[in-house]
Design an enzyme around this catalytic site. Structure first.
Site, PDB file in Angstrom:
ATOM      1  N   HIS A 105       0.832  -1.206   0.000  1.00  0.00           N
ATOM      2  CA  HIS A 105       0.000   0.000   0.000  1.00  0.00           C
ATOM      3  C   HIS A 105       0.863   1.251   0.000  1.00  0.00           C
ATOM      4  O   HIS A 105       2.081   1.182   0.183  1.00  0.00           O
ATOM      5  CB  HIS A 105      -0.906   0.013   1.246  1.00  0.00           C
ATOM      6  N   ASP A 107       0.530   4.992   2.100  1.00  0.00           N
ATOM      7  CA  ASP A 107      -0.257   5.452   3.240  1.00  0.00           C
ATOM      8  C   ASP A 107      -1.324   6.477   2.857  1.00  0.00           C
ATOM      9  O   ASP A 107      -1.054   7.440   2.147  1.00  0.00           O
ATOM     10  CB  ASP A 107       0.673   6.045   4.307  1.00  0.00           C
ATOM     11  N   HIS A 256       4.733   0.068   0.155  1.00  0.00           N
ATOM     12  CA  HIS A 256       5.427  -0.697   1.188  1.00  0.00           C
ATOM     13  C   HIS A 256       4.501  -1.713   1.832  1.00  0.00           C
ATOM     14  O   HIS A 256       3.272  -1.626   1.711  1.00  0.00           O
ATOM     15  CB  HIS A 256       6.011   0.242   2.248  1.00  0.00           C
ATOM     16  N   ARG A 272       5.945   6.481  14.753  1.00  0.00           N
ATOM     17  CA  ARG A 272       5.630   6.834  13.370  1.00  0.00           C
ATOM     18  C   ARG A 272       5.097   8.256  13.272  1.00  0.00           C
ATOM     19  O   ARG A 272       4.221   8.663  14.048  1.00  0.00           O
ATOM     20  CB  ARG A 272       4.554   5.869  12.879  1.00  0.00           C
TER      21      ARG A 272
END
Ligand code: OGA
Ligand code: MN
Length: 281
Positions: A105, A107, A256, A272
């Site tokens: 995908h 993000d 990723h 993150r």
């Protein structure tokens, strides 16, 4: 130590050495880092020791922090900008989002303004017999575009795909409010990187539900074929994490996925941040 940029040798990715992210970065050093980020799609720094605030400050130099549905559930206490990505449970309660993306995908591609990039800072990395687990794979959708036959490029260029928040299977079901806040959006299938001008494919199997001007069954087959093409081994870099790694990826040219090959008592803990981007063009 002077800054050094060492390409991984794969289709994308570079290690940057000679930078201590716990110290102030002058504008020339930051500019070199940003150029490397745009050029390589994935950059990483080993052996960093930074606080949540230092990560937030570094992220902000690339773009405003994006808040997403993960952060509303799992952020670092006192630091809403940082999402905890982890399999750790404390007092019977997960401390972070456990499954951050096991399928390929990019993000938040289902939003009108997907983030420019995402940054992960590795605090704990699982291992077995001293071998790291929980790698992350990255695929260059720019190299994948370059490799397409001319006729297919012509068929795709200028078209838009429909991205639907409800297309992806999630580890936790989204609430009705989240669904209402994320209506389907359309983005160009062939994106142009806003800084380098490089073209890349922007198609995600789980999130794309159609292509403008192409009939549904053909569009579905084409989305699957392109999604498979993008992640061919020749276009992939697999990052083997070490604690202290700070890594970031470009959500325009890179897809990723997380490799889920570990479980408790092997702990994985990442911090993150996501950096705001522009409307895809
Ligand atoms: C993410 C993600 C992969 C990983 O944080 O968006 O996909 O390996 N993470 O944790
Ligand atoms: Mn992700």
């Amino acid at each position: 130590m002077p800054i050094e940029i060492l390409a991984t040798g794969a289709a994308l990715g570079a290690e940057i050495s000679g930078v201590d992210l716990a110290r102030p970065l002058d504008d020339a050093t930051f500019a070199a880092i940003e150029r490397a980020f745009d050029a390589h799609g994935v950059i990483f720094f080993r052996g960093q020791r930074i606080t949540p605030q230092q990560q937030v400050d570094f992220s902000r130099r690339f773009g405003e922090i994006e808040f997403n549905i993960f952060g509303e559930r799992w952020s670092v206490p006192g630091c809403p900008e940082i999402v905890v990505v982890s399999n750790i449970t404390e007092d019977g309660r997960p401390i972070g989002v456990r499954r951050a993306g096991e399928n390929w995908h990019s993000d938040m591609c289902y939003t009108a303004r997907p983030p420019r990039g995402t940054m992960l800072y590795a605090l704990e990395i699982p291992d077995l017999f001293g071998l790291a687990l929980g790698d992350t794979e990255f695929a260059s959708a720019a190299v994948a575009w370059d490799a397409l036959p001319e006729a297919l490029r012509r068929k795709l260029d200028g078209r838009r795909a429909v991205f639907d928040f409800t297309g992806r299977k999630r580890a936790f079901p989204p609430t009705q409010d989240e669904i209402d806040r994320n209506p389907p959006v359309r983005h160009p299938i062939v994106r142009t990187h806003p800084h380098t001008g490089r073209k890349c494919l922007y198609v995600m199997r789980d999130d794309c539900t159609g292509i403008e001007g192409i009939e549904a069954a053909e569009a579905e087959a084409l989305i699957a074929a392109l999604a498979d093409h993008i992640v061919k081994p020749a276009f992939v870099y697999r990052h083997q994490w070490r604690p202290g790694d700070l890594l970031m990826w470009d959500n325009c040219t890179v897809q990723h996925r997380a490799i889920q090959d570990y479980d408790m008592p092997q702990r994985r803990l990442m911090h993150r941040t996501t950096m705001g981007g522009a409307v895809p063009a």
